[in-house]
Design an enzyme around this catalytic site. Structure first.
Site, PDB file in Angstrom:
ATOM      1  N   GLU A  77      -2.196   0.666  -8.720  1.00 61.88           N
ATOM      2  CA  GLU A  77      -3.531   0.386  -8.386  1.00 61.88           C
ATOM      3  C   GLU A  77      -4.261   1.790  -8.007  1.00 61.88           C
ATOM      4  O   GLU A  77      -3.807   2.368  -7.005  1.00 61.88           O
ATOM      5  CB  GLU A  77      -3.721  -0.654  -7.426  1.00 61.88           C
ATOM      6  CG  GLU A  77      -5.167  -1.016  -7.273  1.00 61.88           C
ATOM      7  CD  GLU A  77      -5.039  -2.357  -6.330  1.00 61.88           C
ATOM      8  OE1 GLU A  77      -4.439  -3.317  -6.727  1.00 61.88           O
ATOM      9  OE2 GLU A  77      -6.034  -2.706  -5.752  1.00 61.88           O
ATOM     10  N   LYS A  85       0.946  -1.385  -0.050  1.00 64.79           N
ATOM     11  CA  LYS A  85       0.044  -0.015  -0.051  1.00 64.79           C
ATOM     12  C   LYS A  85       0.839   1.222   0.095  1.00 64.79           C
ATOM     13  O   LYS A  85       1.991   1.217   0.751  1.00 64.79           O
ATOM     14  CB  LYS A  85      -0.828  -0.111   1.185  1.00 64.79           C
ATOM     15  CG  LYS A  85      -1.985  -1.074   1.203  1.00 64.79           C
ATOM     16  CD  LYS A  85      -3.087  -1.038   0.384  1.00 64.79           C
ATOM     17  CE  LYS A  85      -3.929  -2.122   0.358  1.00 64.79           C
ATOM     18  NZ  LYS A  85      -5.228  -1.845  -0.689  1.00 64.79           N
ATOM     19  N   GLU A 101     -12.048  -2.164  -8.502  1.00 62.86           N
ATOM     20  CA  GLU A 101     -12.535  -2.554  -7.063  1.00 62.86           C
ATOM     21  C   GLU A 101     -13.669  -1.616  -6.832  1.00 62.86           C
ATOM     22  O   GLU A 101     -14.578  -1.906  -5.953  1.00 62.86           O
ATOM     23  CB  GLU A 101     -11.616  -2.775  -6.003  1.00 62.86           C
ATOM     24  CG  GLU A 101     -11.021  -1.514  -5.608  1.00 62.86           C
ATOM     25  CD  GLU A 101     -10.029  -1.688  -4.339  1.00 62.86           C
ATOM     26  OE1 GLU A 101      -8.881  -2.224  -4.667  1.00 62.86           O
ATOM     27  OE2 GLU A 101     -10.439  -1.634  -3.299  1.00 62.86           O
ATOM     28  N   ASP A 120      -0.606   0.084  -4.341  1.00 65.94           N
ATOM     29  CA  ASP A 120      -2.275   0.458  -4.200  1.00 65.94           C
ATOM     30  C   ASP A 120      -2.267   1.900  -3.495  1.00 65.94           C
ATOM     31  O   ASP A 120      -1.925   1.849  -2.305  1.00 65.94           O
ATOM     32  CB  ASP A 120      -2.806  -0.621  -3.652  1.00 65.94           C
ATOM     33  CG  ASP A 120      -4.396  -0.483  -3.762  1.00 65.94           C
ATOM     34  OD1 ASP A 120      -4.809   0.536  -4.417  1.00 65.94           O
ATOM     35  OD2 ASP A 120      -4.945  -1.217  -3.111  1.00 65.94           O
ATOM     36  N   ASP A 146     -14.605  -6.927  -9.429  1.00 64.98           N
ATOM     37  CA  ASP A 146     -14.776  -7.405  -8.019  1.00 64.98           C
ATOM     38  C   ASP A 146     -16.207  -7.919  -8.292  1.00 64.98           C
ATOM     39  O   ASP A 146     -17.247  -7.298  -8.315  1.00 64.98           O
ATOM     40  CB  ASP A 146     -14.751  -6.324  -6.995  1.00 64.98           C
ATOM     41  CG  ASP A 146     -15.009  -6.804  -5.753  1.00 64.98           C
ATOM     42  OD1 ASP A 146     -16.187  -7.571  -5.590  1.00 64.98           O
ATOM     43  OD2 ASP A 146     -14.442  -6.555  -4.634  1.00 64.98           O
ATOM     44  N   HIS A 173     -10.255  -8.120  -7.527  1.00 65.91           N
ATOM     45  CA  HIS A 173      -9.984  -7.638  -6.146  1.00 65.91           C
ATOM     46  C   HIS A 173     -10.606  -8.603  -5.051  1.00 65.91           C
ATOM     47  O   HIS A 173     -11.735  -8.816  -5.145  1.00 65.91           O
ATOM     48  CB  HIS A 173     -10.525  -6.202  -6.144  1.00 65.91           C
ATOM     49  CG  HIS A 173     -10.989  -5.685  -4.770  1.00 65.91           C
ATOM     50  ND1 HIS A 173     -11.965  -5.478  -4.154  1.00 65.91           N
ATOM     51  CD2 HIS A 173      -9.975  -5.166  -4.008  1.00 65.91           C
ATOM     52  CE1 HIS A 173     -11.776  -4.812  -3.005  1.00 65.91           C
ATOM     53  NE2 HIS A 173     -10.464  -4.871  -2.760  1.00 65.91           N
TER      54      HIS A 173
HETATM   55 MG    MG Z   1      -6.876  -2.023  -3.815  1.00 66.46          MG
END
Ligand code: MG
Length: 361
Positions: free
Chosen positions: A222, A167, A248, A196, A271, A298
């Protein structure tokens, strides 16, 4: 195969590990189930989820507005039933609550369809391959200190997993860079490293950070921007060498079409719950295929393994285990690959006693 009963209920699940990203914490998984019973004695169990809010609204929509419309219908007509429910809630579509409700119904219908055919989902939905590479998100949460993300990355590589996601979105861009550099040094050049930002950046800041990240050879960037910012994604995708991954936070097939037609993304992360179920998930994956774009769904690895194995353009399944308290059997992982279950149905070995004990609504 007539539907004789349609019920919905909800289970709250604590996150298996603390999970924080640039905009939110995973508070609890509200897991919304739909169970459909047919006159042939088959039952289909589908589900949907939230990461902490809105689950009761999904449950209320199912109970008040949707489930009664299914009783007496032919469960084999999955497309017709999806359309019927979608148009019955026309005043609130496209929207997250409706999509999540439709997903719980649609996955239950697919569970029935697969059970009636005696086939596993990955074969009935397409049958592209029996297994799919896995990448790990569980070691890369934003709140983890740098030593822990490095240790987590090494542990994932030791297990044979092909990719690791970290992240990003720290207030200081150079802290992101420092964390990524430490992970890249620890895993070497041959493991895919994804990042992400969870929609946390502006276009200007995402462009700046992409330039700082580029030397680390990232596999994808992402959700750099809010999902509503299509033009920002178009500009970013054309200004950086990093592949842009989105999906997502996209709730309709047409919205994906806009992204793909505009060249706003290089990887699609549809997703199955947020898009409204397996029916629109497959349409989105095939749409991406037509644009020569890969799919890396996702979350929900327990269900996405079968869908990713069904289509020819899947790239990865994301490792975030979250259903262990409700299932008898874990996802099978061999040499860094997730293996599609062979049991007829969705292939998730639900523990009905555990579900009943944890039922919250
Ligand atoms: Mg994500």
């Amino acid at each position: 195969m007539k539907i004789t009963r349609a019920e919905a209920f909800l289970v709250d699940l604590e996150p298996e590990t603390p999970r924080q990203d640039a905009i939110q914490a995973f508070v609890k998984q509200e897991t919304i189930f739909v169970e459909l019973t047919t006159d042939e004695g088959l039952t289909g169990l589908g589900y949907s989820y939230t990461i902490g809010t809105g689950g009761r609204a999904v449950l209320a929509m199912l109970r008040e507005d949707l489930l009664h419309r299914l009783v007496g219908e032919d469960a084999r007509q999955v497309e017709a039933l999806w359309q019927k429910l979608f148009w019955a809630t026309h005043g609130t579509v496209v929207g997250a609550i409706t999509s999540l409700a439709l997903a719980a119904v649609d996955t239950a219908l697919w569970d029935l369809r697969c059970k009636a055919a005696g086939q596993p989902l990955w074969l009935l939905a397409g049958g592209a391959r029996p297994r799919i590479p896995l990448y790990d998100t569980e070691g890369g949460w934003l709140q983890l200190p740098i030593e822990e993300i490095v240790a987590g990355a090494k542990a994932s590589v030791a297990k044979g997993w092909r990719g690791i996601k970290i992240k990003v979105g720290k207030p200081d861009a150079y802290e992101d860079v420092e964390r990524l550099r430490a992970v890249r040094e620890a895993i070497g050049p041959h493991v895919d490293l994804m990042i992400d930002a969870n929609q946390s950046l502006t276009y200007a800041e995402a462009k700046r950070r992409a330039r700082l990240f580029e030397p680390l050879d990232l596999f994808w960037f992402e959700e750099p921007l809010p999902a509503e910012d299509l033009s920002g994604h178009v500009q970013l995708a054309s200004s950086t060498s990093l592949p842009i991954a989105v999906g997502e936070s996209i709730y309709s097939v047409s919205h994906f079409r806009e992204y793909l037609a505009a060249g706003a993304c290089g990887i699609v992360q549809v997703d199955v719950a947020r898009i409204g179920g397996i029916t629109p998930w497959l349409k989105t994956a095939h749409l991406a295929e037509a644009f020569n774009v890969k799919v890396a769904p996702h979350f929900l690895m327990e269900l996405h393994v079968s869908l990713a194995c069904a289509v020819p353009n899947a790239l990865y399944v994301e490792h975030i285990p979250q259903l262990r308290r409700l299932t008898m059997k874990e996802l099978e992982i061999v040499d860094g690959y997730a293996v599609a279950p062979m049991e007829p149905g969705l292939g998730i070995a639900w523990n009905r006693d555990a579900i009943e004990n944890l039922r919250a609504a």
